[in-house]
Design an enzyme around this catalytic site. Structure first.
Site, PDB file in Angstrom:
ATOM      1  N   GLU A 186      26.260  52.655  49.517  1.00  0.00           N
ATOM      2  CA  GLU A 186      26.023  53.366  48.259  1.00  0.00           C
ATOM      3  C   GLU A 186      27.279  54.096  47.795  1.00  0.00           C
ATOM      4  OE1 GLU A 186      22.397  55.618  48.172  1.00  0.00           O
ATOM      5  OE2 GLU A 186      22.895  56.593  46.268  1.00  0.00           O
ATOM      6  N   ASP A 196      13.111  56.432  49.509  1.00  0.00           N
ATOM      7  CA  ASP A 196      12.739  57.848  49.498  1.00  0.00           C
ATOM      8  C   ASP A 196      13.176  58.493  48.181  1.00  0.00           C
ATOM      9  OD1 ASP A 196      15.435  57.852  50.009  1.00  0.00           O
ATOM     10  OD2 ASP A 196      15.342  59.211  51.726  1.00  0.00           O
ATOM     11  N   SER A 197      13.811  57.677  47.302  1.00  0.00           N
ATOM     12  CA  SER A 197      14.056  58.129  45.934  1.00  0.00           C
ATOM     13  C   SER A 197      12.730  58.383  45.223  1.00  0.00           C
ATOM     14  CB  SER A 197      14.893  57.103  45.168  1.00  0.00           C
ATOM     15  OG  SER A 197      14.358  55.796  45.334  1.00  0.00           O
ATOM     16  N   ASP A 216      11.967  53.198  53.447  1.00  0.00           N
ATOM     17  CA  ASP A 216      12.881  54.256  53.892  1.00  0.00           C
ATOM     18  C   ASP A 216      12.192  55.195  54.864  1.00  0.00           C
ATOM     19  OD1 ASP A 216      15.489  54.130  52.963  1.00  0.00           O
ATOM     20  OD2 ASP A 216      14.975  54.975  51.002  1.00  0.00           O
ATOM     21  N   LYS A 271      14.383  51.317  56.717  1.00  0.00           N
ATOM     22  CA  LYS A 271      15.792  51.649  56.456  1.00  0.00           C
ATOM     23  C   LYS A 271      16.007  53.103  56.841  1.00  0.00           C
ATOM     24  CE  LYS A 271      17.585  52.202  52.038  1.00  0.00           C
ATOM     25  NZ  LYS A 271      18.030  53.621  52.045  1.00  0.00           N
ATOM     26  N   GLU A 307      19.350  56.259  57.187  1.00  0.00           N
ATOM     27  CA  GLU A 307      20.710  56.615  56.779  1.00  0.00           C
ATOM     28  C   GLU A 307      21.539  57.075  57.977  1.00  0.00           C
ATOM     29  OE1 GLU A 307      20.505  59.547  53.639  1.00  0.00           O
ATOM     30  OE2 GLU A 307      19.273  58.242  52.361  1.00  0.00           O
TER      31      GLU A 307
HETATM   32  O1  KIV Z   1      15.858  55.596  48.207  1.00  0.00           O
HETATM   33  C1  KIV Z   1      16.492  54.759  47.537  1.00  0.00           C
HETATM   34  O2  KIV Z   1      16.172  54.455  46.387  1.00  0.00           O
HETATM   35  C2  KIV Z   1      17.653  54.135  48.157  1.00  0.00           C
HETATM   36  C3  KIV Z   1      18.506  53.282  47.284  1.00  0.00           C
HETATM   37  C4  KIV Z   1      19.393  54.133  46.471  1.00  0.00           C
HETATM   38  C5  KIV Z   1      19.252  52.266  48.049  1.00  0.00           C
HETATM   39  O3  KIV Z   1      17.911  54.350  49.295  1.00  0.00           O
END
Ligand code: KIV
Length: 271
Positions: free
Chosen positions: A189, A51-52, A90, A120, A122
């Site tokens: 992280e 989600d980055s 994500d 994934k 959080e």
């Molecule tokens: O969204 C992302 O890029 C991440 C990484 C920092 C692991 O979750």
């Protein structure tokens, strides 16, 4: 028949074996077809449609604004490219925090509409019901603890997490909880390297770090950081393998120059 031929695909089981054999896991983020093709051809083990994307693709300050539809769009592009690696997507902010039914529906949409292999999300104990429900539907889940960017307004800052024993102990307990719930791997992280080691040793599942030291079972970086595309971002954990910002800027300047000078296209570059 697989459209990608006989290439042996990386699965969640492969990652488990890699941990058992002491082979480190390589993971990078990817958001589009062209970059995912290169990473997969280079032999990356895992691509994370992170989600980055909210930051590096859309230019938002945080990961919060990106939507489920947008994540699915990025995931579809990566899935079309990658024939070997495991693809993890994500779950964006707001798509799973409400309740476990909402979380399952979001996970199913990602899997059905993108063709990715895992999701994934959080958090620890606060999302454990959702983790269990998603896994019980047959969807592999990767956990994410330590600095969890979707909670940035709760933390208030991007500094290293869990430096104090109380928070470190809580992180270890959450890691064990996620493993017990059936997560196939965990991202840690921005935590002290000693804590990364402690968690990796305590867990049977692979632990993949970003700023969590060398003793975890694998490493992940955001592709724009690793390739030196992002400017003004130099956390201690980052190693840049290229300086693409300067390379691309230089190439663009040369292209502009050639167009203005009527040097491009030349005789051989036209019909
Ligand atoms: O969204 C992302 O890029 C991440 C990484 C920092 C692991 O979750």
């Amino acid at each position: 028949m697989s459209v990608h031929g006989d290439i042996k695909r990386v699965t969640t089981h492969t990652l488990q074996s890699m941990k058992q054999n002491g082979e480190k896991i390589s993971m990078l983020t990817a958001y589009d077809f062209s970059m995912a093709t290169i990473f997969d051809d280079a032999g990356i083990d895992v691509l994370l449609v992170g989600d980055s994307a909210s930051n590096v693709m859309a230019g938002h300050e945080t990961t919060l604004p990106i939507t489920l539809d947008q994540m699915i769009y990025h995931a579809q592009s990566v899935v079309r490219a990658a024939g070997r690696c495991l693809i993890v997507v994500d779950m964006p902010f707001g798509s799973y925090q409400g309740n476990s039914k909402e979380a399952l529906n979001s996970a199913i949409r990602i899997m059905k509409e993108s063709g990715a292999h895992a999701i994934k999300l959080e958090g620890g104990s606060e999302v454990i019901d959702s983790v269990k429900r998603i896994i019980s539907a047959g969807v592999p889940v990767m956990g994410h603890l330590g600095l969890t960017p979707q909670s940035i307004y709760k933390f208030g800052t991007y500094v290293v997490r869990a430096k104090e024993e109380e928070e470190a102990e809580q992180l270890v307990q959450n890691a064990l909880l996620l493993q017990e719930a059936g997560c196939f791997a965990l991202v840690l992280e921005k935590i002290p390297a000693t804590l990364g080691k402690r968690v990796a040793e305590a867990l049977k599942i692979p632990v993949i770090g970003i700023g969590a030291g060398v003793h975890v079972d694998g490493q992940v970086l955001v592709m724009h950081d690793m390739l030196g595309i992002t400017k003004n971002f130099s956390p201690r954990f980052l190693r840049r393998y290229l300086n693409l910002y300067d390379e691309i800027k230089g190439a663009t300047a040369r292209y502009i120059e050639d167009v203005k000078a009527k040097d491009f296209p030349n005789d051989k570059e036209q019909y």
